[in-house]
Scaffold this motif. Structure first.
Motif, PDB file in Angstrom:
ATOM      1  N   ILE A   6       0.861  -1.172   0.000  1.00 48.82           N
ATOM      2  CA  ILE A   6       0.000   0.000   0.000  1.00 48.82           C
ATOM      3  C   ILE A   6       0.904   1.230   0.000  1.00 48.82           C
ATOM      4  N   ARG A   7       0.526   2.246  -0.765  1.00 47.52           N
ATOM      5  CA  ARG A   7       1.350   3.452  -0.852  1.00 47.52           C
ATOM      6  C   ARG A   7       1.513   4.087   0.519  1.00 47.52           C
ATOM      7  N   PHE A   8       2.756   4.416   0.835  1.00 49.88           N
ATOM      8  CA  PHE A   8       3.088   5.016   2.128  1.00 49.88           C
ATOM      9  C   PHE A   8       3.168   6.521   1.985  1.00 49.88           C
ATOM     10  N   LYS A   9       2.288   7.230   2.665  1.00 46.26           N
ATOM     11  CA  LYS A   9       2.301   8.695   2.705  1.00 46.26           C
ATOM     12  C   LYS A   9       2.534   9.073   4.159  1.00 46.26           C
ATOM     13  N   PRO A  10       3.782   9.452   4.501  1.00 45.80           N
ATOM     14  CA  PRO A  10       4.086   9.736   5.909  1.00 45.80           C
ATOM     15  C   PRO A  10       3.360  10.973   6.431  1.00 45.80           C
ATOM     16  N   GLU A  11       3.003  10.903   7.701  1.00 48.55           N
ATOM     17  CA  GLU A  11       2.427  12.067   8.371  1.00 48.55           C
ATOM     18  C   GLU A  11       3.579  13.012   8.717  1.00 48.55           C
ATOM     19  N   ASP A  12       3.252  14.209   9.158  1.00 46.97           N
ATOM     20  CA  ASP A  12       4.279  15.224   9.435  1.00 46.97           C
ATOM     21  C   ASP A  12       5.338  14.737  10.415  1.00 46.97           C
ATOM     22  N   SER A  13       4.910  14.094  11.494  1.00 46.39           N
ATOM     23  CA  SER A  13       5.869  13.631  12.499  1.00 46.39           C
ATOM     24  C   SER A  13       6.773  12.534  11.929  1.00 46.39           C
ATOM     25  N   GLU A  14       6.209  11.676  11.079  1.00 45.75           N
ATOM     26  CA  GLU A  14       7.003  10.617  10.457  1.00 45.75           C
ATOM     27  C   GLU A  14       7.997  11.220   9.461  1.00 45.75           C
ATOM     28  N   THR A  15       7.548  12.204   8.697  1.00 45.33           N
ATOM     29  CA  THR A  15       8.425  12.877   7.745  1.00 45.33           C
ATOM     30  C   THR A  15       9.579  13.546   8.475  1.00 45.33           C
ATOM     31  N   THR A  16       9.289  14.191   9.586  1.00 41.23           N
ATOM     32  CA  THR A  16      10.329  14.851  10.379  1.00 41.23           C
ATOM     33  C   THR A  16      11.386  13.839  10.808  1.00 41.23           C
ATOM     34  N   LEU A  17      10.958  12.692  11.298  1.00 35.76           N
ATOM     35  CA  LEU A  17      11.888  11.650  11.723  1.00 35.76           C
ATOM     36  C   LEU A  17      12.721  11.152  10.535  1.00 35.76           C
ATOM     37  N   VAL A  19      13.374  12.609   7.625  1.00 37.39           N
ATOM     38  CA  VAL A  19      14.262  13.651   7.101  1.00 37.39           C
ATOM     39  C   VAL A  19      15.458  13.853   8.032  1.00 37.39           C
ATOM     40  N   THR A  20      15.221  13.823   9.328  1.00 36.56           N
ATOM     41  CA  THR A  20      16.311  13.965  10.297  1.00 36.56           C
ATOM     42  C   THR A  20      17.342  12.859  10.106  1.00 36.56           C
ATOM     43  N   ILE A  21      16.871  11.644   9.938  1.00 41.29           N
ATOM     44  CA  ILE A  21      17.783  10.519   9.715  1.00 41.29           C
ATOM     45  C   ILE A  21      18.471  10.669   8.363  1.00 41.29           C
ATOM     46  N   PHE A  22      17.719  11.071   7.341  1.00 37.15           N
ATOM     47  CA  PHE A  22      18.269  11.244   6.002  1.00 37.15           C
ATOM     48  C   PHE A  22      19.386  12.279   5.981  1.00 37.15           C
ATOM     49  N   GLU A  23      19.215  13.370   6.728  1.00 36.24           N
ATOM     50  CA  GLU A  23      20.233  14.422   6.762  1.00 36.24           C
ATOM     51  C   GLU A  23      21.541  13.920   7.367  1.00 36.24           C
ATOM     52  N   LYS A  24      21.455  12.948   8.255  1.00 32.41           N
ATOM     53  CA  LYS A  24      22.655  12.379   8.864  1.00 32.41           C
ATOM     54  C   LYS A  24      23.241  11.260   8.009  1.00 32.41           C
ATOM     55  N   GLU A  34      15.338  -1.343   9.539  1.00 36.99           N
ATOM     56  CA  GLU A  34      14.431  -2.248  10.256  1.00 36.99           C
ATOM     57  C   GLU A  34      13.864  -1.569  11.501  1.00 36.99           C
ATOM     58  N   ARG A  35      14.727  -0.861  12.239  1.00 38.45           N
ATOM     59  CA  ARG A  35      14.261  -0.166  13.453  1.00 38.45           C
ATOM     60  C   ARG A  35      13.287   0.962  13.110  1.00 38.45           C
ATOM     61  N   ILE A  36      13.576   1.688  12.033  1.00 39.99           N
ATOM     62  CA  ILE A  36      12.675   2.756  11.593  1.00 39.99           C
ATOM     63  C   ILE A  36      11.317   2.159  11.223  1.00 39.99           C
ATOM     64  N   TRP A  50      11.415   4.883   0.572  1.00 42.25           N
ATOM     65  CA  TRP A  50      11.346   6.292   0.938  1.00 42.25           C
ATOM     66  C   TRP A  50      12.735   6.922   0.801  1.00 42.25           C
ATOM     67  N   PHE A  51      13.771   6.246   1.326  1.00 41.95           N
ATOM     68  CA  PHE A  51      15.132   6.777   1.227  1.00 41.95           C
ATOM     69  C   PHE A  51      15.596   6.834  -0.223  1.00 41.95           C
ATOM     70  N   GLN A  52      15.280   5.821  -0.992  1.00 35.99           N
ATOM     71  CA  GLN A  52      15.648   5.804  -2.411  1.00 35.99           C
ATOM     72  C   GLN A  52      14.983   6.964  -3.147  1.00 35.99           C
ATOM     73  N   ASN A  53      13.695   7.169  -2.902  1.00 34.34           N
ATOM     74  CA  ASN A  53      12.967   8.260  -3.547  1.00 34.34           C
ATOM     75  C   ASN A  53      13.455   9.629  -3.078  1.00 34.34           C
ATOM     76  N   LYS A  54      13.800   9.748  -1.818  1.00 36.43           N
ATOM     77  CA  LYS A  54      14.310  11.006  -1.282  1.00 36.43           C
ATOM     78  C   LYS A  54      15.647  11.369  -1.926  1.00 36.43           C
ATOM     79  N   ARG A  55      16.534  10.369  -2.076  1.00 35.27           N
ATOM     80  CA  ARG A  55      17.817  10.634  -2.736  1.00 35.27           C
ATOM     81  C   ARG A  55      17.585  11.099  -4.170  1.00 35.27           C
ATOM     82  N   ALA A  56      16.671  10.450  -4.876  1.00 34.20           N
ATOM     83  CA  ALA A  56      16.367  10.829  -6.263  1.00 34.20           C
ATOM     84  C   ALA A  56      15.756  12.223  -6.326  1.00 34.20           C
TER      85      ALA A  56
END
Length: 75
Positions: A6-17, A19-24, A34-36, A50-56
């Motif tokens: 099912i398509r994953f559309k993160p909520e604001d709090s999930e996006t914040t988490l 993006v924070t991890i992605f920036e690091k 797995e933990r995420i 999500w990470f693959q799409n964010k990098r792209a």
């Protein structure tokens, strides 16, 4: 394919988490993904995509590319 996710559309709090991890680290390890996934109640593949799409997305909008870190088991 019958096991389509099912398509994953993160909520604001999930996006914040995420993006924070992605920036690091744009390439989180399997264990971290797995933990995420467990924390957000998702399938690990959804987190990986999500990470693959964010990098792209970042590459398309800014031209910035990310270098994949060396694997620990590589010689």
């Amino acid at each position: 394919r019958t096991n389509k996710l099912i398509r994953f559309k993160p909520e604001d709090s999930e996006t914040t988490l995420l993006v924070t991890i992605f920036e690091k680290n744009a390439y989180p390890s399997r264990g971290l993904r797995e933990r995420i996934a467990e924390h957000l109640g998702l399938n690990m593949r959804q987190v990986q995509l999500w990470f693959q799409n964010k990098r792209a997305s970042v590459k398309a909008t800014t031209g910035v590319t990310f270098e994949r870190p060396a694997r620990k088991d590589s010689v």
